[in-house]
Design a protein around this motif. Structure first.
Motif, PDB file in Angstrom:
ATOM      1  N   ALA A 123       0.798  -1.220  -0.026  1.00  0.00           N
ATOM      2  CA  ALA A 123       0.066  -0.088  -0.094  1.00  0.00           C
ATOM      3  C   ALA A 123       0.883   1.195   0.114  1.00  0.00           C
ATOM      4  CB  ALA A 123      -1.019   0.051   1.276  1.00  0.00           C
ATOM      5  N   MET A 124       1.173   1.582  -1.224  1.00  0.00           N
ATOM      6  CA  MET A 124       2.132   2.857  -1.421  1.00  0.00           C
ATOM      7  C   MET A 124       1.358   3.632  -2.433  1.00  0.00           C
ATOM      8  SD  MET A 124       4.790   4.520  -1.201  1.00  0.00           S
ATOM      9  CE  MET A 124       5.414   6.214  -2.199  1.00  0.00           C
ATOM     10  N   THR A 125       0.902   3.502  -3.491  1.00  0.00           N
ATOM     11  CA  THR A 125       0.670   4.600  -4.511  1.00  0.00           C
ATOM     12  C   THR A 125      -0.697   5.202  -3.795  1.00  0.00           C
ATOM     13  OG1 THR A 125       1.284   2.894  -5.876  1.00  0.00           O
ATOM     14  CG2 THR A 125      -0.074   4.577  -6.935  1.00  0.00           C
ATOM     15  N   GLU A 126      -0.615   6.538  -4.135  1.00  0.00           N
ATOM     16  CA  GLU A 126      -1.764   7.345  -3.756  1.00  0.00           C
ATOM     17  C   GLU A 126      -2.229   8.332  -5.123  1.00  0.00           C
ATOM     18  OE1 GLU A 126      -0.955   9.813  -0.288  1.00  0.00           O
ATOM     19  OE2 GLU A 126      -0.369   8.143   0.970  1.00  0.00           O
ATOM     20  N   ASP A 127      -3.215   9.069  -5.110  1.00  0.00           N
ATOM     21  CA  ASP A 127      -3.577   9.539  -6.123  1.00  0.00           C
ATOM     22  C   ASP A 127      -2.626  10.533  -6.610  1.00  0.00           C
ATOM     23  OD1 ASP A 127      -6.418   8.340  -6.354  1.00  0.00           O
ATOM     24  OD2 ASP A 127      -7.209   9.632  -5.084  1.00  0.00           O
ATOM     25  N   GLU A 128      -1.886  11.055  -5.752  1.00  0.00           N
ATOM     26  CA  GLU A 128      -0.759  12.282  -6.047  1.00  0.00           C
ATOM     27  C   GLU A 128       0.553  11.698  -5.850  1.00  0.00           C
ATOM     28  OE1 GLU A 128      -1.637  14.920  -7.879  1.00  0.00           O
ATOM     29  OE2 GLU A 128      -3.888  14.396  -7.782  1.00  0.00           O
ATOM     30  N   ALA A 129       0.803  10.454  -5.538  1.00  0.00           N
ATOM     31  CA  ALA A 129       2.173   9.887  -5.142  1.00  0.00           C
ATOM     32  C   ALA A 129       2.266   8.530  -5.738  1.00  0.00           C
ATOM     33  CB  ALA A 129       2.421   9.794  -3.796  1.00  0.00           C
ATOM     34  N   GLY A 130       3.203   8.205  -6.513  1.00  0.00           N
ATOM     35  CA  GLY A 130       3.586   7.052  -7.058  1.00  0.00           C
ATOM     36  C   GLY A 130       5.220   6.728  -6.914  1.00  0.00           C
ATOM     37  N   SER A 131       6.178   6.975  -8.039  1.00  0.00           N
ATOM     38  CA  SER A 131       7.361   6.659  -7.609  1.00  0.00           C
ATOM     39  C   SER A 131       7.923   7.984  -6.670  1.00  0.00           C
ATOM     40  CB  SER A 131       8.215   6.619  -8.849  1.00  0.00           C
ATOM     41  OG  SER A 131       7.684   5.601  -9.855  1.00  0.00           O
ATOM     42  N   ASP A 132       7.248   9.156  -6.639  1.00  0.00           N
ATOM     43  CA  ASP A 132       7.622  10.178  -5.873  1.00  0.00           C
ATOM     44  C   ASP A 132       7.236  10.072  -4.417  1.00  0.00           C
ATOM     45  OD1 ASP A 132       8.349  12.748  -4.722  1.00  0.00           O
ATOM     46  OD2 ASP A 132       7.217  14.158  -6.249  1.00  0.00           O
ATOM     47  N   VAL A 133       7.963   9.400  -3.724  1.00  0.00           N
ATOM     48  CA  VAL A 133       7.540   8.959  -2.430  1.00  0.00           C
ATOM     49  C   VAL A 133       7.147  10.395  -1.423  1.00  0.00           C
ATOM     50  CG1 VAL A 133       8.465   7.647  -0.377  1.00  0.00           C
ATOM     51  CG2 VAL A 133       9.001   7.001  -2.344  1.00  0.00           C
ATOM     52  N   GLY A 134       8.084  11.283  -2.010  1.00  0.00           N
ATOM     53  CA  GLY A 134       7.719  12.455  -0.831  1.00  0.00           C
ATOM     54  C   GLY A 134       6.439  13.104  -1.124  1.00  0.00           C
ATOM     55  N   THR A 138      -0.686  10.276   3.237  1.00  0.00           N
ATOM     56  CA  THR A 138      -1.081   9.270   4.418  1.00  0.00           C
ATOM     57  C   THR A 138      -0.242   9.750   5.625  1.00  0.00           C
ATOM     58  OG1 THR A 138      -1.956   7.563   3.068  1.00  0.00           O
ATOM     59  CG2 THR A 138      -1.402   6.850   5.455  1.00  0.00           C
ATOM     60  N   THR A 139      -0.820   9.775   6.846  1.00  0.00           N
ATOM     61  CA  THR A 139      -0.142  10.253   7.950  1.00  0.00           C
ATOM     62  C   THR A 139       0.003   9.133   8.994  1.00  0.00           C
ATOM     63  OG1 THR A 139      -2.013  11.515   9.161  1.00  0.00           O
ATOM     64  CG2 THR A 139      -0.451  12.613   7.582  1.00  0.00           C
ATOM     65  N   GLY A 151      -5.241   8.048   6.131  1.00  0.00           N
ATOM     66  CA  GLY A 151      -4.981   8.418   4.558  1.00  0.00           C
ATOM     67  C   GLY A 151      -5.785   7.400   3.676  1.00  0.00           C
ATOM     68  N   GLU A 152      -5.475   7.380   2.343  1.00  0.00           N
ATOM     69  CA  GLU A 152      -5.936   6.456   1.493  1.00  0.00           C
ATOM     70  C   GLU A 152      -4.915   6.184   0.187  1.00  0.00           C
ATOM     71  OE1 GLU A 152     -10.010   6.024  -1.288  1.00  0.00           O
ATOM     72  OE2 GLU A 152      -9.630   7.625  -0.231  1.00  0.00           O
ATOM     73  N   LYS A 153      -4.935   4.768  -0.110  1.00  0.00           N
ATOM     74  CA  LYS A 153      -3.963   4.471  -0.904  1.00  0.00           C
ATOM     75  C   LYS A 153      -4.914   4.148  -2.000  1.00  0.00           C
ATOM     76  CE  LYS A 153      -0.466   4.804   1.673  1.00  0.00           C
ATOM     77  NZ  LYS A 153       0.726   5.674   1.445  1.00  0.00           N
ATOM     78  N   SER A 154      -4.413   4.640  -3.494  1.00  0.00           N
ATOM     79  CA  SER A 154      -5.239   4.474  -4.511  1.00  0.00           C
ATOM     80  C   SER A 154      -5.306   3.025  -5.381  1.00  0.00           C
ATOM     81  CB  SER A 154      -4.996   5.511  -5.640  1.00  0.00           C
ATOM     82  OG  SER A 154      -3.627   5.416  -5.916  1.00  0.00           O
ATOM     83  N   PHE A 155      -4.036   2.337  -5.270  1.00  0.00           N
ATOM     84  CA  PHE A 155      -4.184   1.102  -5.941  1.00  0.00           C
ATOM     85  C   PHE A 155      -3.190   0.187  -5.203  1.00  0.00           C
ATOM     86  CE2 PHE A 155      -2.743  -1.748  -9.216  1.00  0.00           C
ATOM     87  CZ  PHE A 155      -3.760  -1.697 -10.107  1.00  0.00           C
TER      88      PHE A 155
END
Length: 378
Positions: A123-134, A138-139, A151-155
């Motif tokens: 559970a890493m990817t978010e709507d505004e974050a993929g390879s850009d971990v920064g 999600t807190t 927070g929410e993970k998109s995929f």
């Protein structure tokens, strides 16, 4: 240099391939969660869910190259690439991460992961974050010996059937990359909300969904590594995933090439086998060249990883070569099979759909080229 596999490696590769072919001889890609879990149990019985996990937890204790060889055999003998992908993602981006960075109760998850009793989702990817971990939002706010996850993970691959999520959250907003922490979050915790399965173009045997953490209280012993080490942990997990997972696509391309050779030597047009036409034979020759070139790059990247030399550019080049070869070879296979390849049932159109996302997941081809350029000194 020695390009020969050892007798043990050849025996293990053949054994896994034979076992997979027997267990999955009548298996068809399915999206029913209960049937998918049954397929996972078959994969686990062969040892595929624990290839590189410690033997003390029921794994095989294999290194990166041998793990890649096992996944290659899996991809060669099983036509459900969604299942193959899901098992590989569970193993490489989740179980390996827990094995390398987990302590206490977190490590107790490993036995279930190795046995396939616990399925993991990254559970890493978010709507505004993929390879850009920064850019993750999600807190995880600490209070004593626990964290409040929001927070929410998109995929999240495997999410609909997952029992544990390896996730990343911001623990110190002021620290940027060094303010991210990693956690192994059991699904049973209150506040873990898994959405419905996402409809996808391919890899349908790997169910995916959005995952929300709503006031989810996570005990501190489920944190992986030190607080703030999440960014580095994610990069290490990607080294394993990009290096080993794509070996499964070498297996797919090997199987696909054999199917194309069989098709073109059996089918006759204008009084002769179509394999006798140069336009056909040269297309197959290019397919083989792409496969073998990609294989060499991937084996080298895995060997370096096994030696403790995480070579970012070597892994990126291997990932790019395999993904681009898989797409190109699938398009060639479609041409060689003609209308028969376009129809559902022959397997060629499914192979194409399963290969197309390889240029996207685990970091897009564009991201890999940026990594290569950076390592080249640009």
């Amino acid at each position: 240099m020695d390009f020969e596999l050892s007798p043990i490696q050849r025996e293990r590769y053949a054994g896994i391939g034979t076992a997979v072919a027997e267990r999955f001889a009548e298996h068809e890609t399915c999206t029913d969660p209960e049937l998918v879990r049954l397929a996972w149990k078959d994969a686990a019985s062969i040892g595929l869910t624990g290839l590189c996990l410690p033997e003390e937890y029921g794994g095989a204790g294999l290194g990166a190259l041998d793990t890649a060889l096992g996944l290659e055999a899996f991809g060669r003998s099983c036509s459900d690439m969604g299942l193959v992908f899901g098992v590989a993602a569970h193993l490489l981006s989740c179980a390996v991460t827990v094995s390398e960075f987990g302590t206490g109760e977190a490590r107790e998850l490993l036995a279930g992961m190795a046995a396939g009793d616990l399925i993991a989702g990254n559970a890493m990817t978010e709507d505004e974050a993929g390879s850009d971990v920064g850019r993750i939002r999600t807190t995880a706010t600490r209070s004593g010996e626990q964290y409040l996850l929001e927070g929410e993970k998109s995929f999240v691959s495997n999410a609909p059937i997952a029992d544990v999520f390896v996730t990343y959250a911001v623990t110190d907003p002021s620290a940027g990359f060094l303010g991210i922490s990693a956690f192994a979050v059991p699904r049973e915790l209150d506040g873990v909300v898994v959405g419905p399965p996402l409809p996808k173009m391919g890899l349908n045997g790997c169910l995916a969904a959005r995952v929300r953490f709503e006031g989810c209280v996570v005990p501190a012993h489920y944190r992986l590594g030190a607080e703030g080490a999440g960014g580095a942990i994610f990069q290490q997990s990607m080294a394993w995933e990009r290096g080993c997972l794509f070996a499964a696509y070498l297996g797919l391309m090997e199987r696909q090439l054999a199917e194309c050779v069989g098709r073109t030597t059996d089918r006759r047009q204008f009084g002769r086998k179509i394999a006798g036409f140069q336009a056909v034979s040269h297309r197959i020759a290019r397919m083989r060249q792409r496969l073998e070139s990609a294989r060499l790059l991937l084996y080298r990247a895995c060997w370096l990883l096994e030696q403790g030399r995480t070579d970012v550019s070597a892994i990126a080049m291997a990932k790019t070569a395999v993904s681009e070869a898989a797409v190109a070879n699938s398009l060639d296979a479609m041409q060689l099979f003609g209308s028969a390849g376009y129809l559902a049932g022959a397997g060629i159109e499914e192979q194409l759909r399963d290969c197309l996302p390889t240029t996207i997941f685990s970091g897009t081809t564009e991201i890999q080229l940026e990594l290569i350029a950076r390592e080249t000194g640009l």
